[in-house]
Design a protein around this motif. Structure first.
Motif, PDB file in Angstrom:
ATOM      1  N   SER A  67       0.845  -1.192   0.000  1.00  0.00           N
ATOM      2  CA  SER A  67       0.000   0.000   0.000  1.00  0.00           C
ATOM      3  C   SER A  67       0.882   1.244   0.000  1.00  0.00           C
ATOM      4  N   ALA A 111      -0.577   0.423  -6.198  1.00  0.00           N
ATOM      5  CA  ALA A 111      -1.707   0.258  -5.293  1.00  0.00           C
ATOM      6  C   ALA A 111      -2.900   0.984  -5.898  1.00  0.00           C
ATOM      7  N   ALA A 139      -5.382  -2.179  -3.559  1.00  0.00           N
ATOM      8  CA  ALA A 139      -4.200  -2.462  -4.349  1.00  0.00           C
ATOM      9  C   ALA A 139      -4.589  -3.235  -5.577  1.00  0.00           C
TER      10      ALA A 139
END
Length: 395
Positions: free
Chosen positions: A193, A202, A393
């Protein structure tokens, strides 16, 4: 024990080859060679320092408290999940591992429901094992969310892991309270992330925060995180990142003061190949199409693993299968007087504040094309998430 020459040869080969998932992560092999010699000596000295105080009263009392705390943690985790079955006896094939990985960290088979052999399970003496500092990689984000549970509603599916990390000062052999510990890792499909760049996109880009967090060590030098077993990605063995700030200022609103304190440790935890294989036979790890890199082929796990330090956590199954989750723990010896803020291995790729995530354009690792040096970017950085920040993501 891995021969230093072998380590350097593997490291040089890895450095020469492109690392798809970590674009820009390059280090001078000549500088690396010099630092390896220094770190090897530091690790040996740290091991002797910690080993010399094992018989002290405070060390023995700490060991007893560790046993009791870990046993209590497992019982709470099992109760929370409604687990009543005896954990399965899962034995690794040690012959299939490198010698430096042949320490059996699996404590599952020593656990008997209703009759807990606490000392044999939770009393493993890892406090004299120094984990040396290694690169934080190109995906470190300053200003992560202050929280114990780093899982979020989306993109955090996987095998649950409750991770306990205890920090010991190699200078005093005592726990390190008040340290701020960052954790970050890839999700089951191998995506981080907080980053949006070639090799790691992401879905919400810099605004995503899943599987990232900060906790402060308690009086026993302990932090706990609820996460998942990390997924693999091209060019790196499966690992979990940790970074330790000392004497950093946290404001009442959970904002970290920019540039305060020191970076006392940058490390990575690695996971046994047999355990990783078992985990990745489950969903959603089975959807991960990226290439697998073994511990033996990973440039940083090889550099970390030696007789003086051990980057593999102890672990045990909470129930009779992986779906019940894992409890993992490790002690890390750090030098509380060290500061890696200006070291080339400390690089901030992005930061997260009340306005969301932002790329650090001064970072040489991600997008900005800068020098890649350490240090915090200017501006206020909050550890609190914005209301719109959600986990996401792409894989």
């Amino acid at each position: 024990m891995v021969q230093l020459a072998k380590v350097l040869a593997i490291a040089a080969a890895c450095l020469a080859a492109p690392v798809v998932a970590h674009p820009g992560e390059k280090h001078d092999p000549h500088v690396l060679k010099r630092e390896l010699h220094v770190r090897d000596a530091m690790a040996a000295a740290g091991k002797r320092s910690l080993g010399g105080c094992e018989s002290t009263l405070h060390a023995r009392e700490l060991a007893k408290r560790n046993v009791a705390r870990r046993s209590h943690t497992v019982q709470k985790l099992r109760q929370k999940r409604g687990i009543t079955s005896t954990p399965q006896k899962y034995r690794r094939n040690l012959a299939a591992l490198e010698k430096w990985e042949a320490i059996d960290h699996n404590r599952t088979d020593a656990y008997q429901h209703g009759l807990i052999n606490q000392e044999s399970i939770f009393g493993a003496n890892t406090s004299c094992i120094l984990t040396p500092t290694v690169t934080d990689g190109p995906y470190y984000v300053w200003g992560e969310v202050v929280r114990e549970n780093v899982k979020e509603e989306e993109y955090s599916d996987g095998i649950d892991v409750h991770l306990e990390v205890q920090y010991i000062d190699i200078n005093t052999c005592r726990p390190v309270p008040g340290a701020l510990v960052d954790i970050w890792q890839a999700n089951a499909t191998g995506v981080y992330s907080g980053i949006s760049t070639s090799g790691n996109y992401a879905a919400d880009g810099y605004n995503s925060t899943y599987l990232r967090g900060i906790q402060q060590t308690n009086e026993e030098g302990v932090v706990n995180f609820d996460s998942i077993f990390p997924g693999h990605y091209d060019g790196r063995a499966t690992h979990t990142h940790l970074l330790t700030h000392l004497n950093a200022t946290m404001f009442p609103n959970k904002t970290l003061e920019v540039g305060s304190g020191s970076v006392a440790h940058i490390g990575q935890l690695f996971w046994n190949e047999i355990l990783r294989t078992a985990v990745e036979e489950t969903y959603p790890y089975t959807t991960n199409e990226q290439a697998v890199t073994t511990n033996a082929d990973d440039m940083w796990s090889v550099l970390q693993a030696d007789a003086s330090y051990d980057p593999f956590p102890e672990y045990m199954y909470l129930g009779d299968n992986l779906d019940d989750g894992l409890f993992a723990w490790i002690q890390i010896g750090i030098n509380s007087t060290a500061d890696y803020t200006d070291n080339s291995y400390y690089s901030i790729a992005a930061y997260y504040d009340a306005n969301g995530g932002h790329e650090n354009e001064d970072s040489g690792f991600v997008g900005g094309g800068g020098s890649g040096g350490g240090g915090a970017p200017s501006g206020s950085m909050s550890s609190m998430p914005s209301s719109s920040a959600t986990a996401s993501a792409s894989s």
